[in-house]
Design an enzyme around this catalytic site. Structure first.
Site, PDB file in Angstrom:
ATOM      1  N   SER A  63      71.570  64.355 -40.796  1.00  0.00           N
ATOM      2  CA  SER A  63      71.531  63.105 -41.573  1.00  0.00           C
ATOM      3  C   SER A  63      72.901  62.577 -41.993  1.00  0.00           C
ATOM      4  O   SER A  63      72.983  61.461 -42.497  1.00  0.00           O
ATOM      5  CB  SER A  63      70.676  63.295 -42.820  1.00  0.00           C
ATOM      6  N   LYS A  66      73.706  59.294 -40.619  1.00  0.00           N
ATOM      7  CA  LYS A  66      73.186  58.052 -41.218  1.00  0.00           C
ATOM      8  C   LYS A  66      74.297  57.248 -41.900  1.00  0.00           C
ATOM      9  O   LYS A  66      74.173  56.029 -42.051  1.00  0.00           O
ATOM     10  CB  LYS A  66      72.077  58.391 -42.235  1.00  0.00           C
ATOM     11  N   TYR A 189      67.707  57.777 -32.762  1.00  0.00           N
ATOM     12  CA  TYR A 189      67.797  58.467 -34.054  1.00  0.00           C
ATOM     13  C   TYR A 189      67.971  59.988 -33.871  1.00  0.00           C
ATOM     14  O   TYR A 189      68.847  60.609 -34.474  1.00  0.00           O
ATOM     15  CB  TYR A 189      66.552  58.143 -34.896  1.00  0.00           C
ATOM     16  N   TYR A 241      68.844  62.558 -51.245  1.00  0.00           N
ATOM     17  CA  TYR A 241      67.392  62.366 -51.403  1.00  0.00           C
ATOM     18  C   TYR A 241      66.958  62.601 -52.847  1.00  0.00           C
ATOM     19  O   TYR A 241      67.602  62.122 -53.765  1.00  0.00           O
ATOM     20  CB  TYR A 241      66.605  63.265 -50.422  1.00  0.00           C
ATOM     21  N   VAL A 259      70.377  68.323 -42.696  1.00  0.00           N
ATOM     22  CA  VAL A 259      69.656  69.601 -42.639  1.00  0.00           C
ATOM     23  C   VAL A 259      70.303  70.615 -41.690  1.00  0.00           C
ATOM     24  O   VAL A 259      69.864  71.765 -41.625  1.00  0.00           O
ATOM     25  CB  VAL A 259      68.151  69.445 -42.283  1.00  0.00           C
TER      26      VAL A 259
HETATM   27  N1  GLN Z   1      66.874  64.908 -37.931  1.00  0.00           N
HETATM   28  C1  GLN Z   1      66.432  65.268 -39.245  1.00  0.00           C
HETATM   29  C2  GLN Z   1      65.052  64.694 -39.520  1.00  0.00           C
HETATM   30  O1  GLN Z   1      64.813  63.597 -39.177  1.00  0.00           O
HETATM   31  C3  GLN Z   1      67.422  64.755 -40.244  1.00  0.00           C
HETATM   32  C4  GLN Z   1      67.013  65.064 -41.679  1.00  0.00           C
HETATM   33  C5  GLN Z   1      68.143  65.479 -42.550  1.00  0.00           C
HETATM   34  O2  GLN Z   1      69.220  65.877 -42.108  1.00  0.00           O
HETATM   35  N2  GLN Z   1      67.887  65.442 -43.827  1.00  0.00           N
HETATM   36  O3  GLN Z   1      64.209  65.312 -40.069  1.00  0.00           O
END
Ligand code: GLN
Length: 305
Positions: A63, A66, A189, A241, A259
């Site tokens: 993420s 992003k 994505y 988050y 993650v």
């Molecule tokens: N690719 C992961 C997902 O979509 C990214 C989530 C994350 O890093 N928080 O679940």
């Protein structure tokens, strides 16, 4: 300030916590990494950098990607982007579906999965088949490193197991907030999430956000000062988050986690930091990474507050 010494102290102090947390096993390819690894890098504006642990170990940025896609989309669409994705914290887990239905397919912010998927869609509308290459080129530019690439196994692993993300994109599409083919958007994505970088590359890539949108190493303007301000604000309020408040409380810096176990943080007008430790806390953020950053701002007094 002796940053090297501070990093060495942090490395010692995090040792007892390396057993805590859990790998992100909902993406099977992420469950096979060495779960005891720790690395941290700092890049300053004058080109100096400080590292501890395996700062050239590549990990999946997940993420953290992003931040780059939001930067690209905000640069192109400006305020119009907010018609499709908001800028408020969600207070929900990163992959939650619940709020989306209440809010008619408009994700709360670009850093939860739903918002990042809409952001990816907005980029597919501009760059079509070249979207992923455009994202990767942008990351190469901000980190001044041509060697960065994505990991095909991690990409395939998420494509085969990312059921929540398929649910999200279908839900958003049902509210007409996905304009392109679902397959093209979800693959973009997942691919951006599977980009591999180390703590040094990631810290360097965020320097423009610490410096009003200008990369201090190349003097290149990546984004306007006003947009850099907004990206940092969203990192502070939404970058972790439903633990964003906790991260702001403990660390006090704009930051973004993934993650894969990475966290980037921005010290305005000074430096960018990245820490890696793959085991996660309950909200899906690196457990040791959060502790290390808290120790860093406590020892240096470099929180924004
Ligand atoms: N690719 C992961 C997902 O979509 C990214 C989530 C994350 O890093 N928080 O679940």
């Amino acid at each position: 300030m002796n940053y090297q010494l501070i990093l060495e102290e942090i490395e010692k102090e995090i040792q007892p916590f390396l057993n805590e947390g859990k790998l992100a096993n909902y993406i099977p390819a992420l469950a096979s990494v060495d779960d005891k690894k720790f690395a941290m890098s700092i890049h300053l504006f004058d080109g100096t950098s400080y590292h501890i642990g395996d700062s050239s170990l590549k990990f999946s940025i997940q993420s953290i990607s992003k931040v780059f896609t939001f930067t690209l989309a905000l640069n192109y669409y400006g305020k119009d982007l907010y018609k499709r994705v908001g800028h408020e914290p969600s207070g929900d887990p990163f992959n939650s579906l619940i709020q989306l239905e209440y809010e008619n397919g408009i994700p709360r912010n670009p850093f939860i999965n739903a918002g990042a998927i809409v952001t990816a869609d907005s980029l597919v509308s501009i760059y079509k088949k070249n979207t992923f290459d455009t994202i990767l080129d942008f990351i190469k530019k901000t980190s001044n490193d041509e060697t960065i690439k994505h990991d095909k196994e991690i990409f395939k692993s998420e494509l085969a197991n990312g059921f929540k993300n398929f649910a999200l994109i279908n839900m958003i599409k049902s509210y007409n907030n996905i304009y392109n083919d679902i397959d093209d958007v979800i693959k973009t994505y997942f691919k951006q999430c599977s980009i591999m970088m180390d703590t040094s590359q990631l810290a360097k890539s965020m320097l423009f956000l610490a410096n009003h949108g200008i990369n201090p190493l190349t003097n290149e303007q990546i984004i306007t000062e006003s947009k850099a301000k907004r990206i940092n604000s969203l990192m502070l309020t939404c970058g972790h988050y439903d633990a964003s408040g906790d991260f702001a409380y403990k660390v006090g810096l704009p930051g973004k986690s993934g993650v894969g176990g990475g966290i980037v943080a921005v010290v305005p007008k000074k430096m960018a930091i990245c820490v890696y430790s793959p085991k996660l806390n309950l909200q899906g953020n690196s457990l040791v990474g959060t502790i290390a950053l808290e120790l860093f701002t406590t020892k240096t007094g470099l929180s924004i507050f």
